[in-house]
Write a protein that holds these residues in place. Sequence first.
Motif, PDB file in Angstrom:
ATOM      1  N   UNK A 235      -3.598 -12.009  -0.067  1.00  0.00           N
ATOM      2  CA  UNK A 235      -5.017 -12.318   1.315  1.00  0.00           C
ATOM      3  C   UNK A 235      -4.339 -12.319   2.735  1.00  0.00           C
ATOM      4  N   UNK A 236      -3.636 -11.705   3.003  1.00  0.00           N
ATOM      5  CA  UNK A 236      -2.636 -11.890   4.282  1.00  0.00           C
ATOM      6  C   UNK A 236      -2.948 -10.205   4.443  1.00  0.00           C
ATOM      7  N   UNK A 237      -3.050  -9.469   3.540  1.00  0.00           N
ATOM      8  CA  UNK A 237      -2.862  -7.861   4.049  1.00  0.00           C
ATOM      9  C   UNK A 237      -3.853  -7.685   3.689  1.00  0.00           C
ATOM     10  N   UNK A 238      -4.980  -8.037   3.186  1.00  0.00           N
ATOM     11  CA  UNK A 238      -6.272  -8.039   2.949  1.00  0.00           C
ATOM     12  C   UNK A 238      -7.127  -8.265   4.170  1.00  0.00           C
ATOM     13  N   UNK A 239      -6.222  -9.599   4.752  1.00  0.00           N
ATOM     14  CA  UNK A 239      -7.208  -9.795   6.277  1.00  0.00           C
ATOM     15  C   UNK A 239      -6.613  -9.432   7.305  1.00  0.00           C
ATOM     16  N   UNK A 240      -5.545  -8.355   7.186  1.00  0.00           N
ATOM     17  CA  UNK A 240      -5.089  -7.728   8.270  1.00  0.00           C
ATOM     18  C   UNK A 240      -5.718  -6.377   8.443  1.00  0.00           C
ATOM     19  N   UNK A 241      -5.721  -5.492   6.971  1.00  0.00           N
ATOM     20  CA  UNK A 241      -6.687  -4.125   7.118  1.00  0.00           C
ATOM     21  C   UNK A 241      -8.530  -4.905   7.794  1.00  0.00           C
ATOM     22  N   UNK A 242      -8.839  -6.378   7.324  1.00  0.00           N
ATOM     23  CA  UNK A 242     -10.097  -6.230   7.440  1.00  0.00           C
ATOM     24  C   UNK A 242     -10.106  -6.292   9.558  1.00  0.00           C
ATOM     25  N   UNK A 243      -8.951  -7.109   9.919  1.00  0.00           N
ATOM     26  CA  UNK A 243      -8.701  -6.857  11.576  1.00  0.00           C
ATOM     27  C   UNK A 243      -8.061  -5.934  12.009  1.00  0.00           C
ATOM     28  N   UNK A 244      -8.043  -4.488  11.929  1.00  0.00           N
ATOM     29  CA  UNK A 244      -7.978  -3.610  12.393  1.00  0.00           C
ATOM     30  C   UNK A 244      -9.039  -2.648  11.922  1.00  0.00           C
ATOM     31  N   UNK A 245      -9.531  -2.740  10.859  1.00  0.00           N
ATOM     32  CA  UNK A 245     -11.215  -2.610  11.001  1.00  0.00           C
ATOM     33  C   UNK A 245     -11.959  -2.887  12.058  1.00  0.00           C
ATOM     34  N   UNK A 246     -12.139  -4.429  12.694  1.00  0.00           N
ATOM     35  CA  UNK A 246     -13.101  -5.042  12.967  1.00  0.00           C
ATOM     36  C   UNK A 246     -12.358  -4.299  15.015  1.00  0.00           C
ATOM     37  N   UNK A 247     -10.963  -4.441  14.675  1.00  0.00           N
ATOM     38  CA  UNK A 247     -10.955  -3.918  15.526  1.00  0.00           C
ATOM     39  C   UNK A 247     -11.292  -2.377  16.359  1.00  0.00           C
ATOM     40  N   UNK A 248     -11.239  -1.440  15.257  1.00  0.00           N
ATOM     41  CA  UNK A 248     -11.657  -0.049  15.299  1.00  0.00           C
ATOM     42  C   UNK A 248     -12.752   0.205  15.159  1.00  0.00           C
TER      43      UNK A 248
END
Length: 259
Positions: A235-248
């Motif tokens: 879940x932490x990894x999925x959150x980090x991926x979603x955060x990076x996509x949001x930043x992009x």
Amino acid sequence: MNGLDVFLSATGLVWCALFSLIMIGIVFFIKNNTRSTKIDEPRKVFIFLYILTLLLIINEFILHHAFEMQFKYPTYTLITSKIYVFIGLLWNFIVLMYYIILYLKKKNKLESRKIHKILNTIVLCIILIFFTIVLSFPVEYVYDKYGFWILSGALNTVYNRLAIVCDAALLLFILKNRNILSKDLVIYSLIIFALYIGNLYLEGAIGYAIKDAIFMYSLFVSVLYYTTESQDKQMSEEYEIARQQSVEIDKQKTNFLLN
């Protein structure tokens, strides 16, 4: 020492392995049910590996009893020993397959049906080969330095050599793909390898006991869980991926508005 003292001395590390696996299993399956986590291919292999490790531990207890009964019930001891070797060989191969499947997932190649067919064929062939080996080679029993019965003979020699081949292949695979696999998984896997090899050589000089290897197997499963298969970790990894996509996406929007 009485019979109970001998049993506890011979299986002390096995009890530690059993309790640690039970705790991991309770946490893993409760979180998997409550959070409805998707069971992907690596997780299926991990569950199978977990079950194999439990079977090895249970068989270790049965094997200790079978050693004591070998003169009265030789067939019981023989069957128990061969089951133990078969599960041990399968464990060493499946842990290698877990890393390979994890690698294929990272490379987005698990969607291919061709890859699935190849992997299933390899696993089936290896199982048949291990089964043939276990049936073909004889097994013997000897006392170790501490007065405990251990496996010996041709089957034990083949078992040790095949396990070393699988372990060496796994170590090379981890080192070669260390930049693709997660950093925590690589580091802790190498630590377990260092402990396992060190224990193997140190105990080998004075009488290596199977129970030490069982403890290392349990430790390996623990590492796989906490570094990769833990629901909190994923879940932490999925959150980090979603955060990076949001930043992009925000960067792209900003660039668009500026232009």
